[in-house]
Scaffold this active site. Sequence first.
Site, PDB file in Angstrom:
ATOM      1  N   ASP A  43       0.868  -1.169   0.000  1.00 58.34           N
ATOM      2  CA  ASP A  43       0.000   0.000   0.000  1.00 58.34           C
ATOM      3  C   ASP A  43       0.918   1.237   0.000  1.00 58.34           C
ATOM      4  OD1 ASP A  43      -2.239   1.729   0.744  1.00 58.34           O
ATOM      5  OD2 ASP A  43      -1.343   1.739   2.739  1.00 58.34           O
ATOM      6  N   ASP A  45      -0.141   5.119   1.012  1.00 58.60           N
ATOM      7  CA  ASP A  45      -0.359   6.102   2.079  1.00 58.60           C
ATOM      8  C   ASP A  45      -0.314   5.471   3.464  1.00 58.60           C
ATOM      9  OD1 ASP A  45      -0.902   8.547   0.561  1.00 58.60           O
ATOM     10  OD2 ASP A  45      -2.623   7.450  -0.195  1.00 58.60           O
TER      11      ASP A  45
HETATM   12  P1  TMP Z   1      -3.843   4.092   0.363  1.00 60.27           P
HETATM   13  O1  TMP Z   1      -4.649   2.982  -0.196  1.00 60.27           O
HETATM   14  O2  TMP Z   1      -2.655   4.420  -0.476  1.00 60.27           O
HETATM   15  O3  TMP Z   1      -3.486   3.914   1.805  1.00 60.27           O
HETATM   16  O4  TMP Z   1      -4.774   5.423   0.305  1.00 60.27           O
HETATM   17  C1  TMP Z   1      -5.983   5.503   0.965  1.00 60.27           C
HETATM   18  C2  TMP Z   1      -5.981   6.474   2.121  1.00 60.27           C
HETATM   19  O5  TMP Z   1      -6.325   7.774   1.643  1.00 60.27           O
HETATM   20  C3  TMP Z   1      -7.046   6.093   3.138  1.00 60.27           C
HETATM   21  O6  TMP Z   1      -6.451   5.767   4.380  1.00 60.27           O
HETATM   22  C4  TMP Z   1      -7.885   7.327   3.291  1.00 60.27           C
HETATM   23  C5  TMP Z   1      -7.109   8.425   2.631  1.00 60.27           C
HETATM   24  N1  TMP Z   1      -7.934   9.490   2.013  1.00 60.27           N
HETATM   25  C6  TMP Z   1      -7.650  10.798   2.362  1.00 60.27           C
HETATM   26  O7  TMP Z   1      -6.766  11.066   3.162  1.00 60.27           O
HETATM   27  N2  TMP Z   1      -8.393  11.794   1.792  1.00 60.27           N
HETATM   28  C7  TMP Z   1      -9.377  11.545   0.890  1.00 60.27           C
HETATM   29  O8  TMP Z   1     -10.031  12.484   0.405  1.00 60.27           O
HETATM   30  C8  TMP Z   1      -9.661  10.168   0.542  1.00 60.27           C
HETATM   31  C9  TMP Z   1     -10.738   9.856  -0.435  1.00 60.27           C
HETATM   32  C10 TMP Z   1      -8.899   9.179   1.129  1.00 60.27           C
HETATM   33 MG    MG Z   2      -2.842   3.151   3.587  1.00 60.29          MG
END
Ligand code: TMP
Ligand code: MG
Length: 294
Positions: A43, A45
């Site tokens: 993953d 974030d």
């Molecule tokens: P990931 O799959 O790379 O971890 O990304 C998803 C993350 O993004 C999830 O933990 C929620 C976050 N997110 C935000 O911070 N802001 C947003 O507007 C959205 C839709 C998701």
């Molecule tokens: Mg994540």
Amino acid sequence: MRPLKMIAEMSKATVHMKDPEHLEQILESIKDSGPNTLQVISDFDMTLTRFAYNGKRCPTSHNVLDNSKLISKTCQAEMKNLLNTYYPIEIDSTRSIEEKLPLMVEWWTKVHNLLIEQKIRKDQLTAVVKESNVILREGYQLFFHHLHELDIPLLIFSAGVGDVLEEVIRQAGVLHPNVKVFSNYMDFDESGVLQDFKGELIHVYNKREGALLNTQHFQEIQSRHNVMLLGDSLGDLTMADGVQDLQNILKIGYLNDKVEERKQSYLDSYDIVLERDESMDVPNAILQYITRTQ
Ligand code: TMP
Ligand code: MG
């Protein structure tokens, strides 16, 4: 030294191991098969990037846009409201994934529509990433370089914004050819203005490598039956579901937030749980061990 002892000692943070005996078997089996049978699925974030730095939360790839000058104040406020509404649902351990699923689609769809309204230009993204506080975890250089050196594919499977996260990795100097990103990519019109998002929406609870079935990447990884999976959400656990003839999978989970409430569910699903660890020390130690030749 026994691998698990070494792994635990590598980390400054708390390392939980569900079943040390089973874990050791997986490590030995992957090690015996050799690096050309291994792929890493991660993953982005809050897994490859830090959750916090000096006590302050770090941005996700979406937040890089939310916090930037590309977004109007009204839109910023709306995105923040959405985050405050839906993020607690994402991490709520009392709700089932089935219950969360439609709500996540709702969140992502609303955010993408808001972003499209902002007429973001492709040529502004480099500066926005440069000015942001997004930081890869400590030890990321070793992680990316080691995988590159051994030609081990790194699939980054992200519900974030592909263009933003690719730029983060590029600016960190580690966007090597073995890195493949599968994410929500922006679709720009001929004048370079955001008009839509490409392909099927990826949110936190529909990550499956099966989604790659028809991509070139899928051909490359078919012969790699051992997987090291890195995630920070329970939704990340399905990222390797499409891998055919899976032999061994080693799942490492970063438990960043709501630690006490979620610890048990993470321990039930991940082989190793890293509690409030802002580094890549443990994945690095494991990679060093399982790719060692003697
Ligand atoms: P990931 O799959 O790379 O971890 O990304 C998803 C993350 O993004 C999830 O933990 C929620 C976050 N997110 C935000 O911070 N802001 C947003 O507007 C959205 C839709 C998701
Ligand atoms: Mg994540």
